[in-house]
Design a protein around this motif. Structure first.
Motif, PDB file in Angstrom:
ATOM      1  N   ALA A  31      13.216 -37.593  63.556  1.00 26.78           N
ATOM      2  CA  ALA A  31      12.222 -38.243  62.689  1.00 26.78           C
ATOM      3  C   ALA A  31      12.058 -39.669  62.944  1.00 26.78           C
ATOM      4  CB  ALA A  31      12.647 -38.108  61.313  1.00 26.78           C
ATOM      5  N   VAL A  32      10.911 -40.221  62.807  1.00 33.29           N
ATOM      6  CA  VAL A  32      10.715 -41.633  62.909  1.00 33.29           C
ATOM      7  C   VAL A  32      10.053 -42.012  61.328  1.00 33.29           C
ATOM      8  CG1 VAL A  32       8.986 -43.565  63.546  1.00 33.29           C
ATOM      9  CG2 VAL A  32       9.957 -41.774  65.139  1.00 33.29           C
ATOM     10  N   TRP A 141      11.214 -41.870  72.451  1.00 34.94           N
ATOM     11  CA  TRP A 141      12.542 -41.687  71.704  1.00 34.94           C
ATOM     12  C   TRP A 141      12.706 -40.007  71.719  1.00 34.94           C
ATOM     13  CZ3 TRP A 141      10.094 -45.065  67.454  1.00 34.94           C
ATOM     14  CH2 TRP A 141      10.261 -46.534  67.714  1.00 34.94           C
ATOM     15  N   ARG A 142      11.755 -39.266  71.845  1.00 36.99           N
ATOM     16  CA  ARG A 142      11.953 -37.736  71.795  1.00 36.99           C
ATOM     17  C   ARG A 142      12.035 -37.303  70.410  1.00 36.99           C
ATOM     18  NH1 ARG A 142      16.059 -36.016  76.949  1.00 36.99           N
ATOM     19  NH2 ARG A 142      14.648 -36.741  78.501  1.00 36.99           N
ATOM     20  N   ARG A 143      10.928 -38.083  69.571  1.00 36.71           N
ATOM     21  CA  ARG A 143      11.050 -37.539  68.239  1.00 36.71           C
ATOM     22  C   ARG A 143       9.631 -36.901  67.930  1.00 36.71           C
ATOM     23  NH1 ARG A 143      15.479 -39.945  65.014  1.00 36.71           N
ATOM     24  NH2 ARG A 143      16.856 -40.770  66.687  1.00 36.71           N
ATOM     25  N   ASP A 144       9.705 -35.923  66.906  1.00 39.09           N
ATOM     26  CA  ASP A 144       8.342 -35.468  66.852  1.00 39.09           C
ATOM     27  C   ASP A 144       8.265 -34.917  65.090  1.00 39.09           C
ATOM     28  OD1 ASP A 144      10.488 -33.309  66.480  1.00 39.09           O
ATOM     29  OD2 ASP A 144       9.492 -31.963  67.457  1.00 39.09           O
ATOM     30  N   GLN A 145       8.817 -35.977  64.625  1.00 40.31           N
ATOM     31  CA  GLN A 145       8.478 -35.917  62.909  1.00 40.31           C
ATOM     32  C   GLN A 145       8.352 -37.327  62.622  1.00 40.31           C
ATOM     33  OE1 GLN A 145      12.044 -33.983  61.101  1.00 40.31           O
ATOM     34  NE2 GLN A 145      11.410 -32.045  61.442  1.00 40.31           N
ATOM     35  N   LEU A 146       7.225 -37.488  61.682  1.00 36.24           N
ATOM     36  CA  LEU A 146       6.909 -38.738  61.162  1.00 36.24           C
ATOM     37  C   LEU A 146       6.998 -38.622  59.604  1.00 36.24           C
ATOM     38  CD1 LEU A 146       5.891 -41.428  62.102  1.00 36.24           C
ATOM     39  CD2 LEU A 146       3.797 -40.816  61.734  1.00 36.24           C
ATOM     40  N   ALA A 161      -1.422 -38.645  59.206  1.00 37.97           N
ATOM     41  CA  ALA A 161      -0.751 -37.470  59.220  1.00 37.97           C
ATOM     42  C   ALA A 161      -1.707 -36.573  59.622  1.00 37.97           C
ATOM     43  CB  ALA A 161      -0.623 -37.070  57.500  1.00 37.97           C
ATOM     44  N   GLY A 162      -2.856 -36.440  59.651  1.00 40.51           N
ATOM     45  CA  GLY A 162      -3.690 -35.620  60.525  1.00 40.51           C
ATOM     46  C   GLY A 162      -3.682 -35.753  61.967  1.00 40.51           C
ATOM     47  N   GLU A 163      -3.584 -37.118  62.440  1.00 48.67           N
ATOM     48  CA  GLU A 163      -3.472 -37.166  63.914  1.00 48.67           C
ATOM     49  C   GLU A 163      -2.094 -36.930  64.414  1.00 48.67           C
ATOM     50  OE1 GLU A 163      -5.358 -40.292  67.131  1.00 48.67           O
ATOM     51  OE2 GLU A 163      -5.435 -40.809  65.117  1.00 48.67           O
ATOM     52  N   ALA A 164      -1.117 -37.026  63.414  1.00 47.93           N
ATOM     53  CA  ALA A 164       0.198 -36.793  63.866  1.00 47.93           C
ATOM     54  C   ALA A 164       0.326 -35.069  64.010  1.00 47.93           C
ATOM     55  CB  ALA A 164       1.279 -36.808  62.780  1.00 47.93           C
ATOM     56  N   VAL A 169       3.290 -33.591  66.205  1.00 47.41           N
ATOM     57  CA  VAL A 169       4.057 -34.365  65.466  1.00 47.41           C
ATOM     58  C   VAL A 169       4.185 -33.658  63.873  1.00 47.41           C
ATOM     59  CG1 VAL A 169       4.846 -36.628  64.496  1.00 47.41           C
ATOM     60  CG2 VAL A 169       4.201 -36.102  66.750  1.00 47.41           C
ATOM     61  N   GLN A 170       5.356 -33.190  63.381  1.00 43.85           N
ATOM     62  CA  GLN A 170       5.408 -33.071  62.041  1.00 43.85           C
ATOM     63  C   GLN A 170       5.268 -34.132  61.020  1.00 43.85           C
ATOM     64  OE1 GLN A 170       8.889 -30.607  61.538  1.00 43.85           O
ATOM     65  NE2 GLN A 170       7.983 -28.942  62.773  1.00 43.85           N
ATOM     66  N   PRO A 171       4.171 -34.247  60.186  1.00 40.57           N
ATOM     67  CA  PRO A 171       4.349 -35.278  59.123  1.00 40.57           C
ATOM     68  C   PRO A 171       4.770 -34.911  57.913  1.00 40.57           C
ATOM     69  CG  PRO A 171       2.027 -34.571  59.600  1.00 40.57           C
ATOM     70  CD  PRO A 171       2.933 -33.438  60.314  1.00 40.57           C
TER      71      PRO A 171
END
Length: 309
Positions: A31-32, A141-146, A161-164, A169-171
């Motif tokens: 996460a970020v 950062w190898r992160r795929d959640q926001l 959220a839509g663009e993630a 990327v999971q929002p």
């Protein structure tokens, strides 16, 4: 034209959140945290003594502190105080000059001031991904959640959220750590995200999920440390030998601070200076293995250090 005066309304409660199509959960290793446009200019349209702002500030603070404790990167967006008409583009037609007319309100509200270790991005459009380094940073950062907090729910937060989602990327849209012009707009944003591009969660959901993940963390060993450093350097772990100078391999102060935050989240009592004064994995492991939190030894380490069950 321009942002309307915003009347108080009650924050959505957990039992009022829309049903999610997905069952994703926040993970501290993926996460970020995004704190979206929490600038004085945007907060001044609210009554800061009433809902939803009172809950907004406190809930964002709680999520931010949990994320910092776990070494989750914290990213702020801020719209610039000065923009030409060309830079502002169609936003000028919809919202007028914006911050350009009140540049003294450009800063993040003092209750949520960024720390030196946080990342602050200049934001030019609704989505935090447009014309910023956010996606590049997340990939580095190898992160795929926001995890998304801030204002306004149905504009920048929802579009982010839509663009993630469109970038795999999971929002996570934190319903009671975002706010909007009205309760109706807020509910519309929540419903859209829950049904089309992400997961709507409460502050308590986020805190509980991150607490569960942290309490079940994997045993920390030298290979785990090597893997963490490899991720920060964007190299295969096999490229990093125990005696290599990590500074020569590209480990700068920002990456080192991220590592220190992750180690502290794993209950290591370690400082930035202690690691900065050493340059190899062997050096770092000599320090860390002597401060291994209780219950985190691997079998090989127990034998090597004379630990008995």
């Amino acid at each position: 034209m321009g942002i309307p005066s915003i009347q108080p309304y009650f924050m959505p409660r957990k039992e009022e959140l829309p049903k999610n199509r997905m069952s994703w959960t926040p993970d501290p290793g993926r996460a970020v945290l995004l704190i979206h446009d929490m600038q004085q200019y945007f907060l001044d349209y609210y009554d800061i003594r009433a809902s939803p702002v009172v809950e907004l500030l406190e809930n964002i603070r709680q999520v931010r502190e949990r994320c910092r404790a776990l070494g989750i990167p914290v990213v702020y967006t801020m719209q610039p105080s000065e923009q030409t008409a060309e830079e502002r583009g169609l936003l000028l037609d919809f919202w007028g000059p914006g911050l350009t007319a009140q540049p003294h309100k450009h800063g993040i509200v003092h209750e949520l001031s960024p720390a030196e270790s946080d990342t602050v991005l200049t934001k030019w459009r609704y989505s935090a991904f447009q014309r910023t380094e956010l996606l590049e940073l997340m990939r580095r950062w190898r992160r795929d959640q926001l995890i998304i907090c801030g204002v306004y729910a149905h504009i920048g937060c929802m579009l982010t959220a839509g663009e993630a989602f469109m970038n795999d990327v999971q929002p996570f849209f934190v319903a009671d750590a975002t706010s909007d012009f009205t309760r109706n707009w807020h509910e519309m944003a929540m419903t859209y995200v829950a049904q089309r591009c992400g997961v709507v969660v409460s502050t308590r959901d986020v805190l509980d999920a991150l607490a569960e993940k942290s309490s079940g963390a994997a045993t920390f060993d030298l290979e785990h440390l090597r893997s963490e450093v490899a991720g920060l350097l964007e190299r295969p772990a096999s490229d990093i030998q125990s005696g290599d100078s990590l500074l020569d391999l590209g480990l700068d102060s920002i990456r080192l601070m991220t590592l220190v935050e992750r180690l502290r989240a794993a209950n290591f009592d370690i400082s930035f200076v202690e690691l900065a004064e050493r340059t190899t994995l062997d050096d770092w492991w000599e320090i860390l293995s002597a401060r291994m939190p209780h219950g985190r030894w691997t079998g090989a380490e127990e034998q090597a250090h004379g630990v008995r069950g």
